[in-house]
Structures are given as structure tokens and as C-alpha cells.
Design an enzyme around this catalytic site. Structure first.
Site, PDB file in Angstrom:
ATOM      1  N   ASP A  13      84.251 141.409  59.673  1.00 47.48           N
ATOM      2  CA  ASP A  13      83.245 140.337  59.573  1.00 47.48           C
ATOM      3  C   ASP A  13      82.927 139.704  60.920  1.00 47.48           C
ATOM      4  OD1 ASP A  13      83.282 140.754  56.825  1.00 47.48           O
ATOM      5  OD2 ASP A  13      84.827 139.232  56.511  1.00 47.48           O
ATOM      6  N   GLY A  15      80.459 140.385  62.787  1.00 45.97           N
ATOM      7  CA  GLY A  15      79.023 140.366  63.061  1.00 45.97           C
ATOM      8  C   GLY A  15      78.540 141.744  63.508  1.00 45.97           C
ATOM      9  N   HIS A  41      77.951 143.767  55.169  1.00 47.84           N
ATOM     10  CA  HIS A  41      77.289 143.673  56.477  1.00 47.84           C
ATOM     11  C   HIS A  41      75.977 142.904  56.342  1.00 47.84           C
ATOM     12  CE1 HIS A  41      79.637 147.308  58.320  1.00 47.84           C
ATOM     13  NE2 HIS A  41      80.407 146.337  57.879  1.00 47.84           N
ATOM     14  N   GLN A 225      84.931 147.196  58.685  1.00 52.70           N
ATOM     15  CA  GLN A 225      86.231 146.523  58.812  1.00 52.70           C
ATOM     16  C   GLN A 225      86.495 146.190  60.292  1.00 52.70           C
ATOM     17  OE1 GLN A 225      86.256 149.578  56.463  1.00 52.70           O
ATOM     18  NE2 GLN A 225      85.419 147.913  55.281  1.00 52.70           N
ATOM     19  N   LYS A 332      78.905 134.276  67.251  1.00 50.93           N
ATOM     20  CA  LYS A 332      79.181 132.961  66.659  1.00 50.93           C
ATOM     21  C   LYS A 332      79.605 131.909  67.676  1.00 50.93           C
ATOM     22  CE  LYS A 332      79.549 133.377  62.028  1.00 50.93           C
ATOM     23  NZ  LYS A 332      80.085 133.466  60.689  1.00 50.93           N
ATOM     24  N   LEU A 333      79.153 132.067  68.919  1.00 46.07           N
ATOM     25  CA  LEU A 333      79.482 131.056  69.934  1.00 46.07           C
ATOM     26  C   LEU A 333      78.931 129.702  69.519  1.00 46.07           C
ATOM     27  CD1 LEU A 333      80.820 130.840  72.760  1.00 46.07           C
ATOM     28  CD2 LEU A 333      78.530 130.981  73.731  1.00 46.07           C
TER      29      LEU A 333
HETATM   30  P1  GDP Z   1      80.132 142.255  59.632  1.00 48.62           P
HETATM   31  O1  GDP Z   1      80.891 142.646  58.411  1.00 48.62           O
HETATM   32  O2  GDP Z   1      80.928 142.436  60.874  1.00 48.62           O
HETATM   33  O3  GDP Z   1      78.782 142.901  59.729  1.00 48.62           O
HETATM   34  O4  GDP Z   1      79.893 140.684  59.508  1.00 48.62           O
HETATM   35  P2  GDP Z   1      79.438 139.884  58.188  1.00 48.62           P
HETATM   36  O5  GDP Z   1      78.015 140.144  57.943  1.00 48.62           O
HETATM   37  O6  GDP Z   1      80.388 140.112  57.067  1.00 48.62           O
HETATM   38  O7  GDP Z   1      79.714 138.394  58.642  1.00 48.62           O
HETATM   39  C1  GDP Z   1      79.152 137.854  59.798  1.00 48.62           C
HETATM   40  C2  GDP Z   1      78.374 136.610  59.392  1.00 48.62           C
HETATM   41  O8  GDP Z   1      78.064 135.879  60.553  1.00 48.62           O
HETATM   42  C3  GDP Z   1      77.062 136.920  58.731  1.00 48.62           C
HETATM   43  O9  GDP Z   1      76.768 135.912  57.817  1.00 48.62           O
HETATM   44  C4  GDP Z   1      76.061 136.867  59.898  1.00 48.62           C
HETATM   45  O10 GDP Z   1      74.744 136.553  59.501  1.00 48.62           O
HETATM   46  C5  GDP Z   1      76.652 135.764  60.710  1.00 48.62           C
HETATM   47  N1  GDP Z   1      76.433 135.835  62.170  1.00 48.62           N
HETATM   48  C6  GDP Z   1      76.415 136.914  62.969  1.00 48.62           C
HETATM   49  N2  GDP Z   1      76.296 136.537  64.264  1.00 48.62           N
HETATM   50  C7  GDP Z   1      76.220 135.191  64.250  1.00 48.62           C
HETATM   51  C8  GDP Z   1      76.132 134.198  65.271  1.00 48.62           C
HETATM   52  O11 GDP Z   1      76.102 134.480  66.463  1.00 48.62           O
HETATM   53  N3  GDP Z   1      76.107 132.890  64.873  1.00 48.62           N
HETATM   54  C9  GDP Z   1      76.166 132.533  63.565  1.00 48.62           C
HETATM   55  N4  GDP Z   1      76.134 131.243  63.276  1.00 48.62           N
HETATM   56  N5  GDP Z   1      76.253 133.433  62.590  1.00 48.62           N
HETATM   57  C10 GDP Z   1      76.303 134.738  62.922  1.00 48.62           C
HETATM   58  P1  IMO Z   2      83.438 144.428  57.019  1.00 51.05           P
HETATM   59  O1  IMO Z   2      82.935 145.815  57.302  1.00 51.05           O
HETATM   60  C1  IMO Z   2      86.783 141.788  56.216  1.00 51.05           C
HETATM   61  C2  IMO Z   2      90.131 143.517  53.995  1.00 51.05           C
HETATM   62  C3  IMO Z   2      90.402 142.947  52.604  1.00 51.05           C
HETATM   63  C4  IMO Z   2      91.914 143.120  52.554  1.00 51.05           C
HETATM   64  C5  IMO Z   2      92.116 144.452  53.256  1.00 51.05           C
HETATM   65  C6  IMO Z   2      92.246 145.654  52.320  1.00 51.05           C
HETATM   66  O2  IMO Z   2      82.468 143.593  56.289  1.00 51.05           O
HETATM   67  O3  IMO Z   2      83.963 143.784  58.262  1.00 51.05           O
HETATM   68  P2  IMO Z   2      90.438 147.024  50.905  1.00 51.05           P
HETATM   69  O4  IMO Z   2      89.522 146.576  49.809  1.00 51.05           O
HETATM   70  O5  IMO Z   2      89.750 147.609  52.067  1.00 51.05           O
HETATM   71  O6  IMO Z   2      91.546 147.896  50.418  1.00 51.05           O
HETATM   72  O7  IMO Z   2      91.150 145.648  51.405  1.00 51.05           O
HETATM   73  O8  IMO Z   2      91.002 144.632  54.103  1.00 51.05           O
HETATM   74  N1  IMO Z   2      88.750 144.011  54.203  1.00 51.05           N
HETATM   75  C7  IMO Z   2      87.844 143.360  54.936  1.00 51.05           C
HETATM   76  N2  IMO Z   2      87.889 142.142  55.527  1.00 51.05           N
HETATM   77  N3  IMO Z   2      85.692 142.567  56.348  1.00 51.05           N
HETATM   78  C8  IMO Z   2      85.651 143.795  55.787  1.00 51.05           C
HETATM   79  O9  IMO Z   2      84.644 144.664  55.995  1.00 51.05           O
HETATM   80  C9  IMO Z   2      86.742 144.221  55.004  1.00 51.05           C
HETATM   81  N4  IMO Z   2      87.004 145.341  54.290  1.00 51.05           N
HETATM   82  C10 IMO Z   2      88.245 145.205  53.833  1.00 51.05           C
HETATM   83  O10 IMO Z   2      90.014 141.606  52.523  1.00 51.05           O
HETATM   84  O11 IMO Z   2      92.533 142.132  53.333  1.00 51.05           O
HETATM   85 MG    MG Z   3      81.555 141.804  56.616  1.00 45.56          MG
END
Ligand code: GDP
Ligand code: IMO
Ligand code: MG
Length: 446
Positions: A13, A15, A41, A225, A332-333
Site C-alpha cells: 500500500d 502507492g 491498487h 504487496q 504521501k509526504l
Molecule cells: P498500492 O497498493 O501500493 O497501490 O497503494 P494503495 O492504493 O493500496 O494505497 C495508497 C493510497 O494512498 C491510495 O488511496 C492512494 O490514492 C493514496 N496516495 C498515493 N499517493 C499519495 C500521496 O502522495 N498523498 C496522499 N495523500 N495519498 C496518496
Molecule cells: P498491495 O498490492 C498490504 C498482507 C495481508 C496479510 C499478509 C498475508 O495493495 O500493496 P495474503 O492475503 O496475501 O495471504 O495476506 O499480507 N497483504 C497486503 N498488505 N497491501 C497488499 O497489497 C497486501 N496483500 C497482502 O494484510 O498481512
Molecule cells: Mg494496496
């Protein structure tokens, strides 16, 4: 132009999708290489927020070949829903291709994941409950069903299913007597349904990717991940079941390491983790709650609150090493806007032995017994959200980023100051910069 791997450098997560969507403008092909619908994502375009689980984050461009590679595990129901949602919003999915070598998450994989978690009670991993672990277990145990198997002759497919059913029913009988037994007929019907529905999407994606490379096209690899969730390098057993590190881009796509020009690690300016497991710089106080609230730290897939803490340079440095990072994308700065003091974890101290630890330890008992050693850095007044160059950032923000780069030995290539594509500072464009330029942080930030 370069072939670039985008990898999560913390606990997921970070970004990755925002950075992938941004850089995909300069790529021809975007490939998801590992994981499955445990990934969430997010790509934000104005009012429109897209949450992808399986399709690559290059899908919003008209003419990019988007590949779901052989290293992934696929729940066809989730994939088809994503395809339908994109189509209903007017996006073409004609360029989306799914590897015939990817493994299928069968319905019992999901039930098993959830049953295993319940059985572990307070010792649970905190998985996403999407059947990821059981699917990869069967892949490695050689009881898996691959996407291409859907297109076997009926009799051959039934034979394969019979093998799987007999093996699984034995396990269910002994370990999960409350779960329903499997039948070949049920699984065969399931296969027939998706055989038809996926027919236009399934392809030999390795051949497609290599054809693209031969034409001089450029590939962006989208990690899922993060490094600390990697089955080899993460906080085992509190990890996912695939290689989320840069090496997974090769094994999950069929493209060898010599074809990759650059690896970019995405990390938040602080740290988050969702699910159980060690997290040395976690803040269980008002500051942690503040980061969670301002950063809207809720899981994209499960909606669970993400645990929040300070930036951990020990894990970040480890990520630089195990991924061979060329540059960082720090996201997320903006979440730090208005905070008076920031901290960076620069090492750990073992509470029992007093020992200082600067390398990320493998043992959970060591990780659970450490306190972070912090450096304090001043925050800034006002907001970084409008900054579009490194120099437009407040001096304190520049100093914070430079310190991170220095501590972990990797230059900052991108700074993200908001979820939108344009809320980004490109210090050094990973798609075009020559490898050599990614040398000294001071040179880049001068
Ligand atoms: P990923 O799994 O790595 O693609 O990340 P996620 O989408 O699960 O979570 C990242 C979250 O942060 C999302 O809600 C994005 O829209 C948000 N995000 C990404 N970059 C920034 C940033 O620079 N600032 C803020 N405030 N939010 C961001
Ligand atoms: P993205 O791509 C954050 C975490 C789960 C749990 C561990 C094992 O969005 O960054 P699983 O279901 O994979 O067997 O769970 O991994 N996990 C993630 N945490 N972002 C993810 O994907 C994750 N995918 C799995 O929360 O701790
Ligand atoms: Mg994510």
C-alpha cells in the site's frame, strides 16, 4: 526509454498504483507479476477513484498492452468483475491479456484461507482472506490448476480435477471436517463457465511481452504487496505467499533480469502495515492515529485500518539491498503537513541485550524485542501539496527526504504529494534517465 520495475519497499500500500499509472504514460506494456486479488491498487483521476485488484494500473490508457503475468494467482470472478466495471465506464479492455501459466484460485482455496485463519485464532496472519496462500501452496505442491488448463480436452481436464479432488478431500476430511467436500462435477462446471468467459483474455503473455521487447517497446512492471511481505525477505510467517520483491518481476513475467534497466522502490514518507506481525516503529498513540486519519489509511481490499508508524530506515535500507533499488518514489509526504516534529527510525535497540541493530533481523523474537532508535527532524508549516519541483518543497521537507536518501543509500527519484497523477515531483525520470545519473543524491538534489 527504460524497462522499469516498480516495487513496494515496505509492507504494501505504498502507492505503487499511483506511480505505475503516472509512469505508464511513457511505457508500452504494463505487467502485474505476482500476487492476486489480495492487492488493492488505487488510481485517482479527479472525482474518479479506481481500485484495481488484478488488472494492471496501466488500464486507464487507451493503447497500452496490459498483462497479468504467469506469477499471479487469479480469481476469475474478481477479474471479470473488474473488466466489466472498466467497460461500463467506457474503457476498452481489448489490450488486457492473462497468462495461460497463471494459477487459478479455486473456490475451496478461499474457504481454506478463511478456515485456516479462524483456526489460528489470535495467532492468525491477518490475511486478506482471498485464498492467496492456499493457491500458491497448491502451485508449489504441484496440485494447482493453471489458467491454460481450462482449455484442456474435457476428459484430460476431468482427470486432472479428479487428482486435485482426491488430494484435497483427504485434507478436508482430516483438518477441516466442517468444510464441504469437493466433487469433480462441480469443479468441472466451474471450469467450463470460466473457459468461455476468459477465452478472449487468455494468451501466451511471455510471447507477447518478448514480441513487444523485440519491437523496442518498453515495459513497466507493477509490483504488488511489498518487500516486508515477501515470502523470503519479509517478516515470515507474517507475509504473503509470493515474491513481492524485484526478482518476482522476472519470475512472474518471463522476462529475464538482463532486460530490466531500473528498479524503483515505492515507500511512504512514514510506514504502514495491515494485518498482523512485527512493526518496530508502529505508533499506538495520537500521532499514529493522526497519520491514519490524514493519510486515510484503510486497506483498499479489506477496508481494515492500517497500522501507522514513523519511517523505518532499517527496513528501507534492507529494501534497497534486496531489490537492488536504483531510486525511490516517496509518497504521501503531504500527510506530514502541519506536523511540528518528524522522526526517522535509524536503528533498533534490543531491550533484553542492549545491542544496537542496524541490519534487518530474520528472527521474529528479535524483532519483537527491539525498540527503535529515532532521529528527530523538524516538520514544516503550510502544505507541500502544490509543490511540483524539489526546490518548491519547504526546506524542512527537502532535508527530511535528503536524510532518508542518505541513510538508506538510494536517491529520491519521485516525490508524491497527493493521490492525483499531477501531484508529483519528478526529481529524475526513471523511464528516461541514464543509469549513471542515479548516482549521488547530493548531485540530483543540488
Ligand atoms: P498500492 O497498493 O501500493 O497501490 O497503494 P494503495 O492504493 O493500496 O494505497 C495508497 C493510497 O494512498 C491510495 O488511496 C492512494 O490514492 C493514496 N496516495 C498515493 N499517493 C499519495 C500521496 O502522495 N498523498 C496522499 N495523500 N495519498 C496518496
Ligand atoms: P498491495 O498490492 C498490504 C498482507 C495481508 C496479510 C499478509 C498475508 O495493495 O500493496 P495474503 O492475503 O496475501 O495471504 O495476506 O499480507 N497483504 C497486503 N498488505 N497491501 C497488499 O497489497 C497486501 N496483500 C497482502 O494484510 O498481512
Ligand atoms: Mg494496496
Amino acid at each position: 526509454m527504460a524497462n522499469v520495475v516498480i516495487v513496494g519497499a515496505q509492507w504494501g500500500d505504498e502507492g505503487k498504483a499511483k506511480i505505475t499509472d503516472l509512469l505508464a504514460a511513457q511505457a508500452d506494456v504494463v505487467i502485474r507479476c505476482q500476487g492476486g486479488c489480495n492487492a488493492g491498487h488505487t488510481v485517482t483521476h479527479g472525482e474518479e477513484v479506481f481500485k484495481f485488484h488484478l488488472v494492471p494500473s496501466g488500464m486507464l490508457y487507451e493503447n497500452k498492452l496490459c498483462i497479468i503475468g504467469n506469477g499471479t494467482v487469479i480469481n476469475p470472478q474478481v477479474l471479470l468483475k473488474e473488466i466489466q466495471e472498466l467497460q461500463s465506464k467506457g474503457f476498452s479492455t481489448a489490450n488486457l491479456k492473462l497468462s495461460d501459466r497463471a494459477h487459478l484460485t479455486l473456490p475451496f482455496h478461499t474457504s481454506l484461507d478463511q478456515a485456516q485463519e479462524s483456526a489460528m485464532a489470535e495467532k492468525k496472519i491477518g490475511t486478506t482472506g482471498r485464498g492467496i496462500g492456499p493457491t500458491y501452496m497448491d502451485k508449489v505442491g504441484r496440485y494447482g490448476l493453471r489458467v491454460g488448463d481450462l482449455y484442456l480436452e474435457d476428459a484430460v481436464l476431468k482427470e486432472r480435477l479428479a487428482q486435485i479432488v482426491s488430494h484435497k478431500n483427504e485434507l478436508l476430511e482430516k483438518c477441516y471436517p466442517t468444510l464441504p467436500r469437493l466433487t469433480v462435477e462441480e469443479l468441472f462446471d466451474w471450469c467450463l463457465q470460466y473457459r468461455e468467459q476468459l477465452a478472449t483474455v487468455v494468451a501466451d503473455t511471455i510471447a507477447l511481452a518478448h514480441d513487444a521487447l523485440a519491437e523496442g517497446k518498453k515495459i513497466l512492471f507493477e509490483g504488488a504487496q511489498g518487500t516486508l511481505l515477501d515470502v523470503d525477505y519479509g517478516t515470515y510467517p507474517f507475509v504473503t505467499s509470493s515474491n513481492a520483491t524485484a526478482g518476482g518481476a522476472c519470475t512472474g513475467s518471463g522476462i529475464g533480469p538482463t532486460r530490466i534497466d531500473r528498479v524503483i522502490g515505492v515507500m511512504k514518507a512514514y510506514t504502514t502495515r495491515v494485518g498482523e506481525g512485527p512493526f518496530p516503529t508502529e505508533l499506538k498513540d495520537a500521532t499514529g492515529a493522526h497519520l491514519g486519519e490524514v493519510g486515510q489509511e484503510f486497506g483498499t481490499t479489506t477496508g481494515r485500518a492500517r497500522r501507522c508508524g514513523w519511517f523505518d530506515a532499517v527496513i528501507a535500507k534492507y529494501s534497497v539491498q534486496v531489490n537492488g533499488l536504483d531510486g525511490l518514489a516517496i509518497t504521501k509526504l503531504d500527510v506530514f503537513d502541519g506536523m511540528s516534529e518528524l522522526k526517522i527510525g535509524v536503528g533498533y535497540r534490543n531491550r533484553q541485550t542492549g545491542e544496537t541493530i542496524t541490519h534487518f533481523p530474520a528472527q521474529l523474537n528479535v524483532l519483537n524485542a527491539v525498540d527503535p532508535i529515532y532521529e528527530s527532524w523538524p516538520g514544516w508549516k503550510g502544505s507541500v501539496k502544490e509543490a511540483r519541483t524539489f526546490q518548491e518543497l519547504p526546506a524542512e521537507a527537502q532535508a527530511y527526504l535528503n536524510r532518508i536518501a542518505q541513510l538508506i543509500g538510494c536517491p529520491v527519484a519521485i516525490v508524491s504529494v497527493g493521490p492525483e497523477r499531477n501531484q508529483t515531483i519528478i526529481v529524475e525520470n526513471p523511464m528516461t534517465a541514464s543509469k549513471r545519473l542515479f548516482g549521488a543524491t547530493e548531485k540530483i538534489h543540488a
